[in-house]
Design a protein around this motif. Structure first.
Motif, PDB file in Angstrom:
ATOM      1  N   ASN A 304      30.563  77.544  78.398  1.00  0.00           N
ATOM      2  CA  ASN A 304      31.572  77.581  79.461  1.00  0.00           C
ATOM      3  C   ASN A 304      33.003  77.562  78.900  1.00  0.00           C
ATOM      4  N   LEU A 305      33.320  78.544  78.091  1.00  0.00           N
ATOM      5  CA  LEU A 305      34.629  78.581  77.440  1.00  0.00           C
ATOM      6  C   LEU A 305      35.779  78.633  78.442  1.00  0.00           C
ATOM      7  N   HIS A 306      35.519  79.165  79.626  1.00  0.00           N
ATOM      8  CA  HIS A 306      36.588  79.297  80.609  1.00  0.00           C
ATOM      9  C   HIS A 306      37.148  77.938  81.043  1.00  0.00           C
ATOM     10  N   GLU A 307      36.339  76.870  80.891  1.00  0.00           N
ATOM     11  CA  GLU A 307      36.800  75.551  81.308  1.00  0.00           C
ATOM     12  C   GLU A 307      38.021  75.116  80.505  1.00  0.00           C
ATOM     13  N   ALA A 308      38.009  75.391  79.209  1.00  0.00           N
ATOM     14  CA  ALA A 308      39.137  75.010  78.362  1.00  0.00           C
ATOM     15  C   ALA A 308      40.380  75.809  78.727  1.00  0.00           C
ATOM     16  N   GLU A 309      40.190  77.084  79.019  1.00  0.00           N
ATOM     17  CA  GLU A 309      41.330  77.934  79.401  1.00  0.00           C
ATOM     18  C   GLU A 309      41.953  77.436  80.704  1.00  0.00           C
ATOM     19  N   ILE A 310      41.135  77.119  81.683  1.00  0.00           N
ATOM     20  CA  ILE A 310      41.641  76.638  82.970  1.00  0.00           C
ATOM     21  C   ILE A 310      42.354  75.296  82.814  1.00  0.00           C
ATOM     22  N   ALA A 311      41.827  74.452  81.909  1.00  0.00           N
ATOM     23  CA  ALA A 311      42.394  73.115  81.728  1.00  0.00           C
ATOM     24  C   ALA A 311      43.675  73.109  80.905  1.00  0.00           C
ATOM     25  N   GLY A 312      44.033  74.249  80.306  1.00  0.00           N
ATOM     26  CA  GLY A 312      45.259  74.314  79.523  1.00  0.00           C
ATOM     27  C   GLY A 312      45.105  73.902  78.077  1.00  0.00           C
ATOM     28  N   ILE A 313      43.867  73.920  77.564  1.00  0.00           N
ATOM     29  CA  ILE A 313      43.626  73.608  76.152  1.00  0.00           C
ATOM     30  C   ILE A 313      44.227  74.716  75.286  1.00  0.00           C
ATOM     31  N   ASP A 314      44.866  74.310  74.194  1.00  0.00           N
ATOM     32  CA  ASP A 314      45.481  75.294  73.298  1.00  0.00           C
ATOM     33  C   ASP A 314      44.528  75.775  72.208  1.00  0.00           C
ATOM     34  N   LEU A 315      43.666  74.868  71.721  1.00  0.00           N
ATOM     35  CA  LEU A 315      42.736  75.228  70.654  1.00  0.00           C
ATOM     36  C   LEU A 315      41.444  74.459  70.862  1.00  0.00           C
ATOM     37  N   GLN A 316      40.327  75.188  70.898  1.00  0.00           N
ATOM     38  CA  GLN A 316      39.011  74.556  70.973  1.00  0.00           C
ATOM     39  C   GLN A 316      38.235  74.868  69.705  1.00  0.00           C
ATOM     40  N   LEU A 317      37.662  73.815  69.102  1.00  0.00           N
ATOM     41  CA  LEU A 317      36.813  73.957  67.928  1.00  0.00           C
ATOM     42  C   LEU A 317      35.392  73.561  68.295  1.00  0.00           C
ATOM     43  N   SER A 318      34.442  74.428  67.962  1.00  0.00           N
ATOM     44  CA  SER A 318      33.035  74.177  68.275  1.00  0.00           C
ATOM     45  C   SER A 318      32.169  74.567  67.088  1.00  0.00           C
ATOM     46  N   GLY A 319      30.887  74.284  67.215  1.00  0.00           N
ATOM     47  CA  GLY A 319      29.912  74.656  66.189  1.00  0.00           C
ATOM     48  C   GLY A 319      28.589  74.947  66.861  1.00  0.00           C
TER      49      GLY A 319
END
Length: 381
Positions: A304-319
């Motif tokens: 659900n990558l769109h959640e970070a975009e909607i929340a205003g996250i600048d950088l998301q790191l995942s694995g």
């Protein structure tokens, strides 16, 4: 989870049965070797689960050896099966366009043995190269601009990794290599995107791998989010171990650092299966955060990558994905995840999904290389 393990063990048994049948047929030329081959298949089938179970209460070279042998066997199973399926396809073609008789010169048993020998050699060669590849991480470098002010800071150097899977396979040497490499990159902050431990924390404690983690140094600290393997390993115990060895585990927490930027750590999705409690939403996590400052999110599974975009996250790191770890499984992760490896930008949000540093199951990588990530963040209004 019981259903998951039943499915996995069933597939494991069927694949070993298939390899066993094909091997039995190939040894028609040397029937005296058949009982030894069956013995090998049985040991290989039992090795991994037996080693994992035994080492929980008997951390000894015998279960450790079973664990290693069983882990390698997973990779052998994959490539032997793919090659044998190709051979079976050739056998089907032979029904319509006969060619095996000419190749064998009339000696079918000898041809079967020769083909099985070729399959075995290609499999061993592939797994061997994959093991070497798994021990040679690369450094991935990324320069990003975040259009926000971060106090008096103009620049932040992040060194990040995910999916270390410390345990019996990723032991002292690999952990020391990780720590030494990370420190050599002169990080301002160190971030781990989950799965630092490989399920059971017992082998980590037995090998005192935390002593290496204590050598990690960064001015703004060392932070992590939980991964599914922290919860598979019991949740609180491995998390407490990491906390006791210099890693601040952010569990649905947004932390303001240096009064300049936030590091936000989400609980892994697996928390719901382990505790029956859902993790917080990003809106809940950021309810008290100043969104005019840079927001860096650690979220182990890139769902659900769109959640970070909607929340205003600048950088998301995942694995989490390992990009399949073994070719051709990367094609599977590509179908499951919007982003299963590498970099993506959606709106103003930057995403990076790491292939991971360690390995799960077989200590082999054929689909990609392990990696450590260096991100240079530049803050500009």
């Amino acid at each position: 989870m019981p259903l998951f393990f039943i499915i996995v063990l069933s597939v494991h048994a069927l694949v070993n049965f298939y390899i066993g049948i094909r091997g039995w047929q190939a040894l028609e030329f040397y029937p005296a070797l058949r009982p030894w081959f069956v013995f090998l298949i049985v040991i290989a089938f039992l090795a991994y689960p037996a080693g994992r179970i035994l080492e929980k209460f008997w951390y000894h070279p015998i279960p450790i050896s079973l664990h290693w042998f069983g882990a390698f066997w997973f990779a052998v199973m994959l490539y032997a099966t793919l090659l044998l399926l190709f051979v079976d396809l050739a056998r089907i073609v032979n029904l319509f366009v006969p060619f095996v008789g000419k190749l064998s010169g009339g000696n079918i048993p000898a041809l079967k043995l020769a083909v099985f020998g070729i399959v075995s050699m290609i499999t061993i060669f592939t797994v061997g190269l994959g093991h070497i590849n798994a021990w040679t991480p690369k450094i991935v470098r990324l320069d990003l601009v975040i259009p926000k002010q971060a106090g008096q800071m103009e620049y932040l150097r992040i060194v990040a990794a995910s999916d270390i899977h410390m345990g019996t396979i990723i032991g002292k040497r690999r952990t020391e290599k990780l720590v030494n490499t990370v420190n050599s990159l002169n990080p301002d902050i160190i971030l781990f995107a989950g799965d630092i431990v490989d399920e059971d924390v017992g082998p980590v404690i037995k090998q005192n791998l935390g002593a290496s983690l204590l050598q990690l140094h960064a001015p703004y600290g060392v932070y992590a989010c939980t991964g599914n393997h922290e919860y598979i390993g019991g949740g609180e115990k491995p998390i407490a171990y990491l906390e006791g060895h210099g890693i601040k585990v952010l569990r649905d927490t947004a932390l303001l650092i240096n009064n300049s930027f936030y590091v936000v750590g989400r609980e892994d999705l697996h928390k719901r299966f382990a505790s029956g409690q859902a993790r917080k939403s990003l809106d809940e996590l950021l309810s008290d955060a100043d969104k005019s400052r840079p927001l860096i999110l650690l979220d182990h599974q890139p769902q659900n990558l769109h959640e970070a975009e909607i929340a205003g996250i600048d950088l998301q790191l995942s694995g989490h994905t390992h990009y399949g770890q073994l070719w051709p499984l990367g094609y599977v992760t590509d179908r499951i995840f919007e982003l299963s490896r590498g970099y993506l930008q959606k709106g103003n949000t930057h995403y990076y999904v790491s292939t991971g540093f360690g390995t799960w199951g077989p200590p082999v990588r054929t689909g990609n290389r392990p990696e450590i990530l260096v991100i240079n963040l530049y803050f500009k209004q």
